[in-house]
Design a protein around this motif. Structure first.
Motif, PDB file in Angstrom:
ATOM      1  N   ALA A  56     -25.659  26.620   9.029  1.00 14.18           N
ATOM      2  CA  ALA A  56     -24.751  27.719   8.697  1.00 14.18           C
ATOM      3  C   ALA A  56     -25.107  28.359   7.366  1.00 14.18           C
ATOM      4  O   ALA A  56     -24.789  29.529   7.132  1.00 14.18           O
ATOM      5  CB  ALA A  56     -23.308  27.215   8.660  1.00 14.18           C
ATOM      6  N   SER A  57     -25.781  27.621   6.498  1.00  9.72           N
ATOM      7  CA  SER A  57     -26.119  28.146   5.173  1.00  9.72           C
ATOM      8  C   SER A  57     -27.397  28.978   5.186  1.00  9.72           C
ATOM      9  O   SER A  57     -27.841  29.443   4.142  1.00  9.72           O
ATOM     10  CB  SER A  57     -26.278  26.995   4.172  1.00  9.72           C
ATOM     11  N   LYS A  58     -27.991  29.145   6.369  1.00 10.82           N
ATOM     12  CA  LYS A  58     -29.214  29.941   6.492  1.00 10.82           C
ATOM     13  C   LYS A  58     -28.997  31.034   7.534  1.00 10.82           C
ATOM     14  O   LYS A  58     -28.178  30.873   8.446  1.00 10.82           O
ATOM     15  CB  LYS A  58     -30.387  29.056   6.932  1.00 10.82           C
ATOM     16  N   PRO A  59     -29.736  32.140   7.430  1.00 11.94           N
ATOM     17  CA  PRO A  59     -29.627  33.174   8.469  1.00 11.94           C
ATOM     18  C   PRO A  59     -29.948  32.597   9.841  1.00 11.94           C
ATOM     19  O   PRO A  59     -30.840  31.756   9.983  1.00 11.94           O
ATOM     20  CB  PRO A  59     -30.674  34.215   8.038  1.00 11.94           C
ATOM     21  N   TYR A  60     -29.217  33.063  10.836  1.00  9.56           N
ATOM     22  CA  TYR A  60     -29.377  32.528  12.186  1.00  9.56           C
ATOM     23  C   TYR A  60     -30.792  32.748  12.710  1.00  9.56           C
ATOM     24  O   TYR A  60     -31.352  33.837  12.623  1.00  9.56           O
ATOM     25  CB  TYR A  60     -28.387  33.197  13.140  1.00  9.56           C
ATOM     26  N   SER A  61     -31.364  31.688  13.235  1.00 10.77           N
ATOM     27  CA  SER A  61     -32.649  31.768  13.934  1.00 10.77           C
ATOM     28  C   SER A  61     -32.692  30.615  14.920  1.00 10.77           C
ATOM     29  O   SER A  61     -32.120  29.547  14.670  1.00 10.77           O
ATOM     30  CB  SER A  61     -33.832  31.682  12.954  1.00 10.77           C
ATOM     31  N   SER A  62     -33.353  30.837  16.018  1.00 11.01           N
ATOM     32  CA  SER A  62     -33.423  29.806  17.046  1.00 11.01           C
ATOM     33  C   SER A  62     -34.305  28.657  16.569  1.00 11.01           C
ATOM     34  O   SER A  62     -35.357  28.871  15.970  1.00 11.01           O
ATOM     35  CB  SER A  62     -33.984  30.395  18.342  1.00 11.01           C
ATOM     36  N   ALA A  63     -33.864  27.433  16.810  1.00 18.72           N
ATOM     37  CA  ALA A  63     -34.620  26.245  16.404  1.00 18.72           C
ATOM     38  C   ALA A  63     -34.908  25.395  17.640  1.00 18.72           C
ATOM     39  O   ALA A  63     -34.009  25.146  18.450  1.00 18.72           O
ATOM     40  CB  ALA A  63     -33.836  25.441  15.370  1.00 18.72           C
ATOM     41  N   TRP A  64     -36.136  24.932  17.751  1.00 24.71           N
ATOM     42  CA  TRP A  64     -36.543  24.198  18.956  1.00 24.71           C
ATOM     43  C   TRP A  64     -35.738  22.914  19.152  1.00 24.71           C
ATOM     44  O   TRP A  64     -35.423  22.529  20.283  1.00 24.71           O
ATOM     45  CB  TRP A  64     -38.039  23.861  18.882  1.00 24.71           C
ATOM     46  N   TYR A  65     -35.392  22.252  18.036  1.00 31.25           N
ATOM     47  CA  TYR A  65     -34.726  20.956  18.168  1.00 31.25           C
ATOM     48  C   TYR A  65     -33.298  21.080  18.698  1.00 31.25           C
ATOM     49  O   TYR A  65     -32.713  20.095  19.148  1.00 31.25           O
ATOM     50  CB  TYR A  65     -34.730  20.201  16.839  1.00 31.25           C
ATOM     51  N   LEU A  66     -32.737  22.298  18.656  1.00 34.26           N
ATOM     52  CA  LEU A  66     -31.396  22.470  19.210  1.00 34.26           C
ATOM     53  C   LEU A  66     -31.394  22.346  20.731  1.00 34.26           C
ATOM     54  O   LEU A  66     -30.345  22.111  21.338  1.00 34.26           O
ATOM     55  CB  LEU A  66     -30.821  23.826  18.791  1.00 34.26           C
ATOM     56  N   TRP A  67     -32.584  22.510  21.334  1.00 37.70           N
ATOM     57  CA  TRP A  67     -32.661  22.309  22.784  1.00 37.70           C
ATOM     58  C   TRP A  67     -32.372  20.857  23.152  1.00 37.70           C
ATOM     59  O   TRP A  67     -31.949  20.568  24.278  1.00 37.70           O
ATOM     60  CB  TRP A  67     -34.042  22.712  23.297  1.00 37.70           C
ATOM     61  N   LEU A  68     -32.599  19.948  22.210  1.00 39.24           N
ATOM     62  CA  LEU A  68     -32.304  18.539  22.474  1.00 39.24           C
ATOM     63  C   LEU A  68     -30.803  18.307  22.622  1.00 39.24           C
ATOM     64  O   LEU A  68     -30.378  17.287  23.172  1.00 39.24           O
ATOM     65  CB  LEU A  68     -32.855  17.668  21.337  1.00 39.24           C
ATOM     66  N   LEU A  69     -30.020  19.256  22.121  1.00 39.42           N
ATOM     67  CA  LEU A  69     -28.563  19.123  22.184  1.00 39.42           C
ATOM     68  C   LEU A  69     -27.972  19.881  23.366  1.00 39.42           C
ATOM     69  O   LEU A  69     -26.784  20.211  23.361  1.00 39.42           O
ATOM     70  CB  LEU A  69     -27.942  19.642  20.877  1.00 39.42           C
ATOM     71  N   TRP A  70     -28.800  20.175  24.374  1.00 35.80           N
ATOM     72  CA  TRP A  70     -28.316  21.003  25.480  1.00 35.80           C
ATOM     73  C   TRP A  70     -27.075  20.429  26.171  1.00 35.80           C
ATOM     74  O   TRP A  70     -26.221  21.211  26.627  1.00 35.80           O
ATOM     75  CB  TRP A  70     -29.436  21.252  26.496  1.00 35.80           C
ATOM     76  N   PRO A  71     -26.894  19.093  26.262  1.00 33.03           N
ATOM     77  CA  PRO A  71     -25.635  18.618  26.874  1.00 33.03           C
ATOM     78  C   PRO A  71     -24.407  19.046  26.064  1.00 33.03           C
ATOM     79  O   PRO A  71     -23.378  19.429  26.629  1.00 33.03           O
ATOM     80  CB  PRO A  71     -25.795  17.095  26.880  1.00 33.03           C
ATOM     81  N   VAL A  72     -24.543  18.992  24.719  1.00 32.12           N
ATOM     82  CA  VAL A  72     -23.431  19.417  23.861  1.00 32.12           C
ATOM     83  C   VAL A  72     -23.224  20.926  23.986  1.00 32.12           C
ATOM     84  O   VAL A  72     -22.087  21.407  24.051  1.00 32.12           O
ATOM     85  CB  VAL A  72     -23.710  19.035  22.391  1.00 32.12           C
ATOM     86  N   THR A  73     -24.332  21.657  24.030  1.00 30.69           N
ATOM     87  CA  THR A  73     -24.244  23.113  24.169  1.00 30.69           C
ATOM     88  C   THR A  73     -23.553  23.487  25.472  1.00 30.69           C
ATOM     89  O   THR A  73     -22.676  24.362  25.503  1.00 30.69           O
ATOM     90  CB  THR A  73     -25.654  23.739  24.134  1.00 30.69           C
ATOM     91  N   LEU A  74     -23.935  22.818  26.544  1.00 24.50           N
ATOM     92  CA  LEU A  74     -23.334  23.091  27.851  1.00 24.50           C
ATOM     93  C   LEU A  74     -21.844  22.772  27.841  1.00 24.50           C
ATOM     94  O   LEU A  74     -21.026  23.540  28.365  1.00 24.50           O
ATOM     95  CB  LEU A  74     -24.056  22.271  28.928  1.00 24.50           C
ATOM     96  N   TRP A  75     -21.495  21.659  27.219  1.00 23.17           N
ATOM     97  CA  TRP A  75     -20.089  21.269  27.152  1.00 23.17           C
ATOM     98  C   TRP A  75     -19.287  22.270  26.322  1.00 23.17           C
ATOM     99  O   TRP A  75     -18.150  22.605  26.663  1.00 23.17           O
ATOM    100  CB  TRP A  75     -19.969  19.871  26.568  1.00 23.17           C
ATOM    101  N   SER A  76     -19.886  22.781  25.249  1.00 24.71           N
ATOM    102  CA  SER A  76     -19.187  23.769  24.426  1.00 24.71           C
ATOM    103  C   SER A  76     -18.947  25.054  25.206  1.00 24.71           C
ATOM    104  O   SER A  76     -17.916  25.714  25.038  1.00 24.71           O
ATOM    105  CB  SER A  76     -19.986  24.065  23.151  1.00 24.71           C
TER     106      SER A  76
END
Length: 624
Positions: free
Chosen positions: A317-337
């Motif tokens: 949140a403290s940086k300008p938004y940009s897509s990060a590859w490691y966030l794909w590892l959290l896809w179950p959390v993303t899907l649930w959100s």
């Protein structure tokens, strides 16, 4: 960093940066090897639980971070009003270092300490011993070690790093130099080593003890009071056995009081308890939710944007938004959100700020950008925006600004539908279009004689085209349908400066909005400056061109509690739609700025500069 850093200040793996977890590689490989090779009866459950336990600790800490930021943004039971800034977020971004450190030590202990492998899941005697040893030697030794850390020599070299955070967040609890963490783990290891060496240890005793430490650490630094007073009424001695967030908050504001770890009885014994502890506790419990003067209404953009919210990962949140590859590892959390956004239908308070005497809040509608584009979601989105408007009215806000896609023409006619439906609204709705136009006009490089305008035509686009023509700058339109709409709207007011052309190479300055295609971008001349007039930025395809931000300005330093970036914007830069609401309240303007009406552009621009907001440098200028 401490004021005079001592030896062993930095963590050994600091040079590795985000690759620090590679250190766990040998132990992880050994664990995998034992699973594949050994008979299941020979498996060591203690060894297998180290990594899952580390993940649990990270999740536990993150839940506290999100919950604390949500509660302190709302203001209910908040203890310290002062905000935090980016320097604190940067200082505390490596809060997982101590989890990594503990994980390494657990692997080493499992391998080399007698009795630390093949632990049973539960032993009652070991749990009791752990509790007694914590109440006794751990709390006692910590108290005196903590007092020693406040001696000038140790404080300046080590502990001042922790106390750099006057206003604490849950993760502040573990932000210490490496040397301090060694001592802390040695103290907490007393109960764990004792039960292991005496043969009374168990997985639950050790995991439960560390979880208890994390829980109390996070609670003590969360900056809102959550322990109800009926707890102490039922069992009065509990005040000596459990501290409260307000109790420890005084240690960070007064420095020389309330030294205890989690159990305040040593502060009572040695007379170091702050005399105002009980008063602050009672006052914090009585504190109601903060009523904002100005509300900015935003929403989620992409599925990953939930992690970039201030309630998400603080470092992201403290940086300008940009897509990060490691966030794909959290896809179950993303899907649930994403599933939760279909269920949860209330806005979230994600940020609070203060500007002079104004109390500012940012509310987020739990809907993604793609949902705003779906026709069958239009009614649902509009209902949520309307509910937010009425809630702001009920809470006494004077202004509500509509950010991102909350002000679409097709969605709600730039917010006009809410004013028409509720003509008695006291809260003023602001779409920020006049300030957006002012910022866009002041983003044009000096000497520009012609610009190209391309994209979905909005209220802002029409106003920009009109203003440019009035200034004698030629406005080139590529598409016939867009030209006809603009020509019909402007008529003779275009002063003959509105022209249509099929040439993409005629202009070096492009005003662009939604619907700009990749093919059109590729046809632009080298060195073209793209200036978005839309809320969402275009995809940056050309490395040989310049891309300005969406309409935004630099904030004055008097805007407090700025510790996160607004979407893709740099630090301490906020969108004009958000600024417009602040200006509306500061100037006391009584009219709505929504629908097809627009405030005086020059008046808004002058007010903006008067209050300290500064225009951003245009990319071509900054590189010249």
């Amino acid at each position: 960093m401490a004021s005079k850093p001592g030896i062993l200040t930095d963590w050994p793996w600091t040079p590795l940066g985000s690759f620090k977890y590679i250190i766990l590689g040998p132990w992880v490989m050994e664990t995998i090897y034992s699973i594949m090779v050994k008979d299941p009866q020979e498996w060591d459950l203690t060894n297998f639980t180290v990594i899952p336990f580390m993940l649990w600790r990270m999740l536990h800490n993150q839940l506290w971070i999100s919950f604390s930021r949500y509660r302190t943004a709302k203001g209910t039971n908040r203890i310290v009003d002062k905000g935090i800034e980016f320097d604190q977020v940067d200082r505390e971004k490596n809060w997982d270092d101590q989890i990594l450190f503990n994980g390494i030590l657990f692997f080493l202990a499992n391998k080399y300490v007698p009795g630390a492998s093949h632990l049973p899941l539960w032993r009652t005697d070991g749990v009791i011993i752990t509790m007694l040893l914590h109440v006794g030697p751990v709390e006692f030794l910590y108290y005196w070690f903590h007092r020693a850390l406040h001696h000038h020599y140790l404080y300046s070299r080590y502990h001042s790093h922790h106390h750099s955070s006057i206003v604490t967040e849950p993760i502040t609890s573990v932000i210490h130099p490496f040397a301090e963490n060694i001592v802390y783990f040695a103290l907490f290891a007393i109960p764990m080593l004792t039960v292991v060496l005496t043969g009374t240890g168990s997985i639950i005793a050790i995991a439960g003890y560390i979880t208890y430490i994390d829980l109390m650490n996070n609670m003590g630094h969360c900056n809102f009071e959550l322990i109800p007073n009926w707890v102490f009424s039922i069992f009065p001695p509990l005040k000596y056995l459990m501290y409260t967030p307000s109790f420890h908050s005084l240690h960070h504001t007064q420095f020389r009081t309330n030294y205890s770890l989690f159990m305040p009885f040593y502060d009572y014994i040695y007379d170091t308890m702050d005399k105002s502890s009980d008063i602050l506790y009672e006052n914090s419990l009585k504190r109601k939710e903060e009523t904002p003067n100005v509300v900015h209404l935003t929403h989620l953009t992409t599925p990953e944007s939930i992690y970039h919210l201030r309630l998400g990962f603080a470092s992201l949140a403290s940086k300008p938004y940009s897509s990060a590859w490691y966030l794909w590892l959290l896809w179950p959390v993303t899907l649930w959100s994403m599933v939760l956004t279909r269920i949860y239908r209330r806005t979230l308070v994600v940020e609070r700020n203060r500007f002079h005497q104004l109390r500012l809040q940012t509310w987020a509608i739990p809907k993604y950008g793609i949902q705003y584009r779906l026709k069958w979601q239009k009614e649902s989105v509009n209902n949520m925006i309307e509910e937010a408007v009425l809630e702001a009215e009920e809470k006494g806000a004077s202004v509500l600004s509509l950010g991102l896609m909350n002000q679409g023409e097709e969605l709600n006619r730039y917010g006009e539908v809410y004013v028409k439906k509720h003509p008695q609204l006291k809260v003023k709705l602001v779409d920020g279009s006049s300030l957006a136009v002012a910022v866009l006009l002041n983003s044009i490089p000096k000497g520009t004689t012609q610009v190209l305008l391309r994209g979905h035509l909005t209220k802002v686009a029409f106003a920009v085209a009109f203003a440019l023509c009035q200034k004698g700058i030629q406005v080139t339109i590529l598409r016939e349908d867009e030209y006809e709409k603009l020509d019909k709207s402007l008529g003779t007011k275009s002063e003959g400066k509105l022209v249509t052309s099929k040439s993409y190479s005629s202009c070096k300055v492009w005003f662009v909005g939604d619907d700009l295609t990749e093919e059109e971008q590729r046809k632009a001349n080298k060195g073209t400056l793209f200036i978005p007039f839309s809320q969402l930025p275009p995809k940056k395809l050309r490395k040989d061109c310049f891309y300005h931000t969406t309409p935004a300005m630099q904030t004055p330093t008097t805007l407090e509690n700025v510790d996160s970036c607004e979407n893709w914007l740099p630090r301490r830069v906020i969108s004009v739609w958000r600024i417009a609401g602040i200006l509306h309240a500061l100037e006391g303007w009584e009219e709505h700025e929504c629908g097809y009406t627009m405030s005086n552009i020059d008046k808004v621009w002058e007010a903006c500069l008067k209050h300290g907001f500064q225009p951003l440098k245009v990319p071509t200028q900054s590189k010249s």
